[in-house]
Write a protein that holds these residues in place. Structure first.
Motif, PDB file in Angstrom:
ATOM      1  N   ALA A 178       0.850  -1.184   0.000  1.00 14.70           N
ATOM      2  CA  ALA A 178       0.000   0.000   0.000  1.00 14.70           C
ATOM      3  C   ALA A 178       0.885   1.233   0.000  1.00 14.70           C
ATOM      4  O   ALA A 178       1.733   1.396   0.884  1.00 14.70           O
ATOM      5  CB  ALA A 178      -0.919   0.010   1.224  1.00 14.70           C
ATOM      6  N   CYS A 179       0.695   2.104  -0.987  1.00 17.97           N
ATOM      7  CA  CYS A 179       1.442   3.360  -1.088  1.00 17.97           C
ATOM      8  C   CYS A 179       0.482   4.456  -0.670  1.00 17.97           C
ATOM      9  O   CYS A 179      -0.310   4.951  -1.477  1.00 17.97           O
ATOM     10  CB  CYS A 179       1.932   3.576  -2.520  1.00 17.97           C
ATOM     11  N   VAL A 180       0.526   4.824   0.603  1.00 13.52           N
ATOM     12  CA  VAL A 180      -0.483   5.708   1.195  1.00 13.52           C
ATOM     13  C   VAL A 180      -0.065   7.149   0.951  1.00 13.52           C
ATOM     14  O   VAL A 180       0.806   7.685   1.630  1.00 13.52           O
ATOM     15  CB  VAL A 180      -0.658   5.413   2.693  1.00 13.52           C
ATOM     16  N   ASN A 181      -0.691   7.759  -0.044  1.00 10.36           N
ATOM     17  CA  ASN A 181      -0.256   9.065  -0.532  1.00 10.36           C
ATOM     18  C   ASN A 181      -1.070  10.228   0.011  1.00 10.36           C
ATOM     19  O   ASN A 181      -0.816  11.376  -0.343  1.00 10.36           O
ATOM     20  CB  ASN A 181      -0.326   9.077  -2.069  1.00 10.36           C
ATOM     21  N   GLY A 182      -2.046   9.979   0.851  1.00 11.28           N
ATOM     22  CA  GLY A 182      -2.872  11.044   1.421  1.00 11.28           C
ATOM     23  C   GLY A 182      -3.705  10.443   2.528  1.00 11.28           C
ATOM     24  O   GLY A 182      -3.210   9.626   3.303  1.00 11.28           O
ATOM     25  N   VAL A 183      -4.978  10.813   2.608  1.00 16.54           N
ATOM     26  CA  VAL A 183      -5.810  10.258   3.669  1.00 16.54           C
ATOM     27  C   VAL A 183      -6.162   8.807   3.378  1.00 16.54           C
ATOM     28  O   VAL A 183      -6.409   8.420   2.241  1.00 16.54           O
ATOM     29  CB  VAL A 183      -7.097  11.086   3.871  1.00 16.54           C
ATOM     30  N   ALA A 184      -6.153   8.011   4.424  1.00 23.37           N
ATOM     31  CA  ALA A 184      -6.608   6.619   4.376  1.00 23.37           C
ATOM     32  C   ALA A 184      -7.489   6.441   5.603  1.00 23.37           C
ATOM     33  O   ALA A 184      -7.000   6.120   6.691  1.00 23.37           O
ATOM     34  CB  ALA A 184      -5.435   5.645   4.383  1.00 23.37           C
ATOM     35  N   LEU A 185      -8.761   6.686   5.428  1.00 22.56           N
ATOM     36  CA  LEU A 185      -9.682   6.727   6.550  1.00 22.56           C
ATOM     37  C   LEU A 185     -10.766   5.665   6.393  1.00 22.56           C
ATOM     38  O   LEU A 185     -11.191   5.358   5.274  1.00 22.56           O
ATOM     39  CB  LEU A 185     -10.337   8.103   6.661  1.00 22.56           C
ATOM     40  N   GLY A 186     -11.229   5.132   7.516  1.00 20.62           N
ATOM     41  CA  GLY A 186     -12.302   4.156   7.472  1.00 20.62           C
ATOM     42  C   GLY A 186     -11.939   2.990   6.572  1.00 20.62           C
ATOM     43  O   GLY A 186     -10.897   2.345   6.742  1.00 20.62           O
ATOM     44  N   GLY A 187     -12.788   2.737   5.582  1.00 25.71           N
ATOM     45  CA  GLY A 187     -12.532   1.641   4.659  1.00 25.71           C
ATOM     46  C   GLY A 187     -11.225   1.779   3.921  1.00 25.71           C
ATOM     47  O   GLY A 187     -10.602   0.776   3.543  1.00 25.71           O
ATOM     48  N   GLY A 188     -10.757   3.002   3.703  1.00 32.71           N
ATOM     49  CA  GLY A 188      -9.466   3.200   3.053  1.00 32.71           C
ATOM     50  C   GLY A 188      -8.320   2.728   3.921  1.00 32.71           C
ATOM     51  O   GLY A 188      -7.361   2.120   3.428  1.00 32.71           O
ATOM     52  N   CYS A 189      -8.414   2.981   5.223  1.00 28.25           N
ATOM     53  CA  CYS A 189      -7.401   2.470   6.145  1.00 28.25           C
ATOM     54  C   CYS A 189      -7.486   0.948   6.213  1.00 28.25           C
ATOM     55  O   CYS A 189      -6.459   0.261   6.252  1.00 28.25           O
ATOM     56  CB  CYS A 189      -7.598   3.087   7.526  1.00 28.25           C
ATOM     57  N   GLU A 190      -8.702   0.421   6.205  1.00 29.21           N
ATOM     58  CA  GLU A 190      -8.874  -1.033   6.230  1.00 29.21           C
ATOM     59  C   GLU A 190      -8.289  -1.682   4.977  1.00 29.21           C
ATOM     60  O   GLU A 190      -7.739  -2.789   5.041  1.00 29.21           O
ATOM     61  CB  GLU A 190     -10.353  -1.373   6.373  1.00 29.21           C
ATOM     62  N   LEU A 191      -8.409  -1.000   3.851  1.00 29.99           N
ATOM     63  CA  LEU A 191      -7.800  -1.501   2.618  1.00 29.99           C
ATOM     64  C   LEU A 191      -6.281  -1.559   2.768  1.00 29.99           C
ATOM     65  O   LEU A 191      -5.643  -2.551   2.385  1.00 29.99           O
ATOM     66  CB  LEU A 191      -8.189  -0.616   1.444  1.00 29.99           C
TER      67      LEU A 191
END
Length: 264
Positions: free
Chosen positions: A106-119
Motif C-alpha cells: 500500500a502506497c499511502v499518498n494522502g488520507v486513508a480513513l475508514g474503509g481506506g485504512c482497512e484496505l
C-alpha cells in the motif's frame, strides 16, 4: 511499461515484474463503492494469475487520498440486513487482496480513513507519504469498522493501541503511524512511488515460490498455537525443498551467480 488497463474506478499497469493498481475516483477521494469492489476483485484475480507479476503496488491517483473510506451516501439507506451484506462484501474483497499469494504494498499518498485504512491494513506492507493521515473514525458515524479493521488493526499494532485509535476516532499522521507500527516506512511525498518501487524490485528478484511460501506461513500461523504454526512452517519448508527453484537457488549460491527462477 504495459498500457494501463482502465476501469470505471481504477486502472492497473505492469512494468517488468511489478504491477501498479491505482484507485481513480478523485472527485470523492477514491471512496469505496460496489463498483470499485467489483473492479478490485477482477483486477486482483487477473494479477494473481499472471506469473509475470511478482509484486503489486496499490495507491490512489493524485496526492490527496489513498482512499477516503466507504461511500457514506450509500450507507444512509442501509438496515441491519443490508448493512451486514455490505460488511461481508468488503471483508471478502479485502481478504482476496490479502491472500492473493503475492506481496501487495500500500502506497499511502494522502488520507486513508475508514474503509481506506482497512484496505491498507489488508495489504502486505504499507509505505506512507509524510503527508498521509490514517484512521478508523467510524464511531463518529454510529458504526464500527466493518471491512476487517477491528481485527487487522489489533493484530498489527496491539490491543490497547488499536482500541485507543478506534474508540477515540483518532486520525494519526504518518510519523505517528510509523511509531505505532501502522506503517513500515515514511518518505517524502515526492519520493513515495519511487521508494515503493525500489522495495518491490528488491522483493521481485527473490524466489517467487519462497515469497508466496512466507506469505502462506504467516497467514496460516496467525492465531494458531505456536506448535501448530511451526507444523505449518515445516510443511511449507518441506514442499519448497521439492522444487526446481530450491535446487536453482542453492546451486546459484554455491556457484556465486544470480539465480534464474522458474516458479516451479
Amino acid at each position: 511499461m504495459s498500457e494501463p488497463i482502465r476501469h470505471k474506478t481504477l486502472r492497473h499497469e505492469r512494468e517488468g515484474a511489478i504491477a501498479t493498481v491505482t484507485l481513480d475516483r478523485p472527485e470523492v477521494l477514491h471512496a469505496l463503492d460496489a463498483t470499485m469492489f467489483d473492479e478490485l476483485v477482477h483486477t486482483f484475480s487477473t494479477l494473481a494469475s499472471d506469473e509475470a507479476v511478482r509484486v503489486i503496488l496499490l495507491t490512489g491517483s493524485g496526492d490527496r487520498a489513498f482512499a477516503a473510506g466507504a461511500d457514506i451516501r450509500g450507507l444512509l439507506e442501509t438496515d441491519a440486513l443490508s448493512g451486514r451484506q455490505i460488511s461481508d462484501r468488503g471483508q471478502q474483497v479485502f481478504a482476496q487482496i490479502e491472500r492473493c499469494g503475492k506481496p501487495v504494498i500500500a502506497c499511502v499518498n494522502g488520507v486513508a480513513l475508514g474503509g481506506g485504512c482497512e484496505l491498507a491494513l489488508a495489504c502486505t506492507l504499507r509505505i506512507a507519504s509524510d503527508k498521509a493521515r490514517l484512521g478508523l473514525p467510524e464511531v463518529k458515524l454510529g458504526l464500527i469498522p466493518g471491512y476487517g479493521g477491528t481485527q487487522r488493526l489489533t493484530r498489527l499494532i496491539g490491543h490497547g493501541a488499536a482500541l485507543r485509535m478506534m474508540l477515540t476516532a483518532s486520525i494519526v499522521d504518518a510519523h505517528e503511524a510509523l511509531r505505532i507500527g501502522l506503517v513500515e516506512e515514511v518518505v517524502p511525498a515526492a519520493e513515495l512511488m519511487t521508494r515503493a518501487r525500489q522495495l518491490a524490485e528488491t522483493i521481485a528478484v527473490m524466489a517467487p515460490l519462497a515469497i508466496s511460501g512466507v506469505l502462506e506461513a504467516v497467514e496460516r500461523g496467525e492465531g494458531l498455537p505456536l506448535s501448530e504454526g511451526l507444523r505449518a512452517e515445516a510443511d511449507i519448508f518441506g514442499r519448497l525443498c521439492g522444487t526446481a527453484d530450491k535446487q536453482e537457488g542453492l546451486t546459484a549460491f554455491l556457484a556465486k551467480r544470480a539465480a534464474v527462477w522458474q516458479g516451479h
